[in-house]
Design a protein around this motif. Structure first.
Motif, PDB file in Angstrom:
ATOM      1  N   GLY B  74       0.509   0.291  -0.364  1.00  0.00           N
ATOM      2  CA  GLY B  74       1.548   1.226  -0.776  1.00  0.00           C
ATOM      3  C   GLY B  74       1.976   0.970  -2.208  1.00  0.00           C
ATOM      4  O   GLY B  74       1.489   0.050  -2.855  1.00  0.00           O
ATOM      5  N   PRO B  75       2.896   1.783  -2.713  1.00  0.00           N
ATOM      6  CA  PRO B  75       3.352   1.622  -4.094  1.00  0.00           C
ATOM      7  C   PRO B  75       4.184   0.348  -4.292  1.00  0.00           C
ATOM      8  O   PRO B  75       4.889  -0.088  -3.380  1.00  0.00           O
ATOM      9  CB  PRO B  75       4.202   2.871  -4.341  1.00  0.00           C
ATOM     10  CG  PRO B  75       4.558   3.388  -2.985  1.00  0.00           C
ATOM     11  CD  PRO B  75       3.491   2.948  -2.038  1.00  0.00           C
ATOM     12  N   SER B  76       4.114  -0.238  -5.488  1.00  0.00           N
ATOM     13  CA  SER B  76       4.842  -1.484  -5.766  1.00  0.00           C
ATOM     14  C   SER B  76       6.345  -1.301  -5.684  1.00  0.00           C
ATOM     15  O   SER B  76       7.066  -2.246  -5.353  1.00  0.00           O
ATOM     16  CB  SER B  76       4.498  -2.007  -7.169  1.00  0.00           C
ATOM     17  OG  SER B  76       3.166  -2.427  -7.214  1.00  0.00           O
ATOM     18  N   GLU B 262       9.620  -4.585 -11.270  1.00  0.00           N
ATOM     19  CA  GLU B 262       8.490  -4.002 -10.539  1.00  0.00           C
ATOM     20  C   GLU B 262       7.170  -4.637 -11.004  1.00  0.00           C
ATOM     21  O   GLU B 262       6.285  -4.914 -10.187  1.00  0.00           O
ATOM     22  CB  GLU B 262       8.447  -2.487 -10.730  1.00  0.00           C
ATOM     23  CG  GLU B 262       7.322  -1.847  -9.922  1.00  0.00           C
ATOM     24  CD  GLU B 262       7.154  -0.353 -10.196  1.00  0.00           C
ATOM     25  OE1 GLU B 262       8.070   0.269 -10.760  1.00  0.00           O
ATOM     26  OE2 GLU B 262       6.082   0.171  -9.847  1.00  0.00           O
ATOM     27  N   GLN B 263       7.053  -4.880 -12.312  1.00  0.00           N
ATOM     28  CA  GLN B 263       5.842  -5.547 -12.800  1.00  0.00           C
ATOM     29  C   GLN B 263       5.744  -6.959 -12.248  1.00  0.00           C
ATOM     30  O   GLN B 263       4.667  -7.425 -11.863  1.00  0.00           O
ATOM     31  CB  GLN B 263       5.839  -5.565 -14.329  1.00  0.00           C
ATOM     32  CG  GLN B 263       5.626  -4.175 -14.933  1.00  0.00           C
ATOM     33  CD  GLN B 263       5.980  -4.111 -16.408  1.00  0.00           C
ATOM     34  OE1 GLN B 263       6.187  -5.132 -17.052  1.00  0.00           O
ATOM     35  NE2 GLN B 263       6.034  -2.908 -16.957  1.00  0.00           N
ATOM     36  N   GLN B 266       4.685  -6.751  -8.634  1.00  0.00           N
ATOM     37  CA  GLN B 266       3.254  -6.456  -8.524  1.00  0.00           C
ATOM     38  C   GLN B 266       2.413  -7.729  -8.680  1.00  0.00           C
ATOM     39  O   GLN B 266       1.486  -7.974  -7.911  1.00  0.00           O
ATOM     40  CB  GLN B 266       2.905  -5.452  -9.624  1.00  0.00           C
ATOM     41  CG  GLN B 266       1.639  -4.712  -9.439  1.00  0.00           C
ATOM     42  CD  GLN B 266       1.464  -3.686 -10.556  1.00  0.00           C
ATOM     43  OE1 GLN B 266       0.912  -3.993 -11.592  1.00  0.00           O
ATOM     44  NE2 GLN B 266       1.942  -2.477 -10.341  1.00  0.00           N
ATOM     45  N   LEU B 270       2.041  -7.714  -4.890  1.00  0.00           N
ATOM     46  CA  LEU B 270       1.592  -6.312  -4.939  1.00  0.00           C
ATOM     47  C   LEU B 270       2.660  -5.316  -4.490  1.00  0.00           C
ATOM     48  O   LEU B 270       3.085  -4.468  -5.258  1.00  0.00           O
ATOM     49  CB  LEU B 270       0.316  -6.074  -4.120  1.00  0.00           C
ATOM     50  CG  LEU B 270      -0.939  -6.806  -4.588  1.00  0.00           C
ATOM     51  CD1 LEU B 270      -2.149  -6.364  -3.738  1.00  0.00           C
ATOM     52  CD2 LEU B 270      -1.238  -6.592  -6.062  1.00  0.00           C
ATOM     53  N   HIS B 271       3.098  -5.428  -3.240  1.00  0.00           N
ATOM     54  CA  HIS B 271       4.130  -4.527  -2.731  1.00  0.00           C
ATOM     55  C   HIS B 271       4.625  -5.050  -1.395  1.00  0.00           C
ATOM     56  O   HIS B 271       3.979  -5.904  -0.777  1.00  0.00           O
ATOM     57  CB  HIS B 271       3.607  -3.091  -2.594  1.00  0.00           C
ATOM     58  CG  HIS B 271       2.577  -2.911  -1.516  1.00  0.00           C
ATOM     59  ND1 HIS B 271       2.906  -2.659  -0.204  1.00  0.00           N
ATOM     60  CD2 HIS B 271       1.231  -2.973  -1.543  1.00  0.00           C
ATOM     61  CE1 HIS B 271       1.802  -2.554   0.528  1.00  0.00           C
ATOM     62  NE2 HIS B 271       0.765  -2.753  -0.270  1.00  0.00           N
TER      63      HIS B 271
END
Lengths: 397, 397
Positions: B74-76, B262-263, B266, B270-271
């Motif tokens: 999924g998205p971070s 968020e970086q 990641q 990752l998420h």
């Protein structure tokens, strides 16, 4: 009670935060959610392989039977029965892995962060393959090491190339099976030589093995972990053999290092989800992976062959590519004058995406390389996308 | 292929790894798995409050309906509908929180690690309450800050005490509701003063709020986040209102900081598990917490009262303690000459456990303090354990 027009904060980021950048791969993935795009850019396993019903039944069973335990805080090192299962699955006739050598992780990416946290100081020398896994370079970068790209060929890192550069290095990072990004595999003799060289140099050797079970032809080669359990740090994952969205992986290491990693894990996120670990144990404990993994191997092997055939048919003779024996990726090398980052921009306009190769290099990037994944694209789309790319490349010659 | 007698690795740990120590609390918990022990040491919510059947049904629904999505990467930044729900639940009539200000975490402890990672350099000044949450001190310590314990009283940190010490500080960490470890609550006027002072000083203010919903009497006080969404970093968790073993929390911050966090997320893992986020959204989206949380409040309020009554009855007059308006903890101050770490050793021999107070101090510890949790111990055992402790303390006077 709300403040009226407070001055916005001037953020003072740490030096390490200034290293952080968004992953090129994930940024491209954001573009490729458009369903018209044929994306060879993903690193995602095929959802066709997810044992959804099995996972549903296991959640149901665990929550019905021991719900209060599964939903409570758990130990930092992980769920003991799953650690035992992992230790058993990694042990061989002449090398026993103990459960206390296994630390459960919120995905194996977390292992890269924790290992770097406890082993890398600013400026520490870190040895990596050429090219290497981008997620590892990102995780290590946060701790500001001095990366050294060790000379590598189609069989991975050259052990003899370590002699001049290993002095004072804190770790060596390798991905021996169906490497991300190249798809290449390290031959047995080279594994033995690498393990011997690292042991002689006192150099911790990381064996990252997310794809090892995805061998297209028979059993994967022996693990470096089993050649020297006292010197190898092994990382495994359930992402590629079960499902990635649950975030479950593990690191195996000598207990002196595991103790430090567990403390770092505790500070980072206390522990890995208890429910997830109990569910995965429920799924794997009776040998499910023995029947399930061959179906993934078959699917990926078939799609890999479709892409190899398409490359042969549609790519110009001046391009070369790897022929993986497993895993999810093919690595393409174009004529030197073609920059794959520029190529990507044009390719996306023609509804095809891939990952440019440059970000996978810790030091001098080869701009004429790119990574193709074939696992989530249906065969007819693989042919169509490769044909489009082939024409685009040919137009640059 | 196994190496014969390789030399064991001499681990060269990073400087930050040398800061890492095992949590005193978690080490004590290992001792207290013995069912004969009455443990006031835990920080665990009561499993009686876990909505097991609801969680089972939600897993069933999500996996049946959208299993392949829930089990994929999924998205971070997290699952968008849950981020929207959280932003909505935190917005007030004069302060709108946007979904893009919300980053999903693998438990709110992870927020402490990520915030420290992107804001703290070695030697950076970090302001904390006296005493403060041990997990935050541990997470921050990894990045080797210079902690400054700001003068605090029964209402938490004193805003006027910041004037001399805030210069150049990277962040201020506070836990305003039913603090861990003291159980104390910051009054409204002081919240306003703290937010104003931090805004004037350009100092990022962390509002950690895992216990805020566990108010025994009516609604909790207004959040500092809503007083200045441009300067407050807010952390929330589903551990205390739903279940902790799933590891799900979030951080809310201005978008410039969220992008960096968020970086860092990641690179770190990752998420956060996609399935977990979708299940929690399924559980909370129709207002379930509005009916569920009051049952937790009632249980904890009742058990808190049992412990307060027992302390009144069995503890010597020279001991004092807090009277929490919510949450999970009571903080006891003993006569100065009693070291609670020594007391613990004797208490464990008499089958009672608690957490000594010293580790909660960033700087000069008060060795005569201790933390008691009342939420997982049945009323009659609370009385019995407090009586044992009271006698033990009386014997030292």
């Amino acid at each position: 009670m709300k403040l009226e027009n407070p001055a916005p904060i001037q953020w003072h980021f740490s030096q390490r935060a200034q290293q952080l950048q968004s992953s090129v791969i994930r940024d491209i993935l954001k573009v490729t959610v458009n369903p018209d795009i044929i994306s060879f850019a993903g690193g995602l396993p095929s959802p066709e392989t997810f044992p959804v019903e099995r996972m549903r039944a296991a959640h149901d069973a665990v929550l019905s039977r021991v719900g209060k335990v599964a939903l409570q805080y758990g130990p930092s090192d992980g769920y003991a029965p799953l650690r035992e299962w992992i230790a058993g699955s990694l042990s061989t006739s002449d090398s026993t892995i103990l459960p206390e050598q296994v630390l459960m992780l919120s995905g194996s990416q977390q292992g890269l962060d924790l290992i770097a946290k406890v082993l890398i100081d600013e400026g520490s020398k870190v040895l990596v393959e050429t090219p290497s896994y981008l997620g590892a370079l990102q995780a290590f970068s946060v701790y500001r090491p001095n990366f050294v790209s060790v000379a590598s060929d189609d069989g991975g890192m050259l052990p003899e190339a370590l002699e001049g550069v290993a002095d004072g290095a804190r770790l060596l990072y390798s991905l021996p099976n169906f490497q991300n990004p190249t798809g290449r595999t390290m031959p047995l003799e080279r594994r033995i030589a690498l393990v011997e060289t690292c042991a002689r140099l006192g150099l911790p050797l990381i064996e990252d093995n997310p794809y090892g079970d995805l061998s297209y032809r028979g059993e994967p080669l022996p693990k470096m972990l089993n050649m020297n359990p006292h010197g190898v740090i092994y990382m495994g994952s359930f992402s590629k053999v079960l499902t990635p969205g649950i975030r479950l992986g593990y690191v195996v290491a000598p207990v002196a290092l595991i103790a430090k990693l567990e403390q770092a894990k505790q500070a980072a996120d206390l522990h890995t989800a208890q429910l997830t670990q109990m569910v995965v144990h429920e799924v794997v404990k009776d040998g499910f992976l023995d029947e399930h993994v061959p179906t993934i191997r078959k699917l990926y092997a078939d799609q890999c062959q479709v892409m190899l055939d398409a490359l042969q048919e549609f790519f110009p003779k001046s391009a070369t590519w790897t022929r993986p024996a497993g895993g999810m990726f093919i690595w393409v090398t174009l004529p030197k004058h073609i920059d794959s980052m520029e190529l990507l921009k044009e390719a996306v306009q023609q509804n095809v995406a891939f990952v440019p190769g440059a970000p996978f290099y810790a030091n001098e990037p080869a701009h004429n390389t790119l990574r193709l994944s074939f696992v989530t694209v249906p065969p007819e789309k693989i042919r169509q996308g490769v044909a489009t790319l082939g024409k685009l490349i040919a137009s640059k010659l």
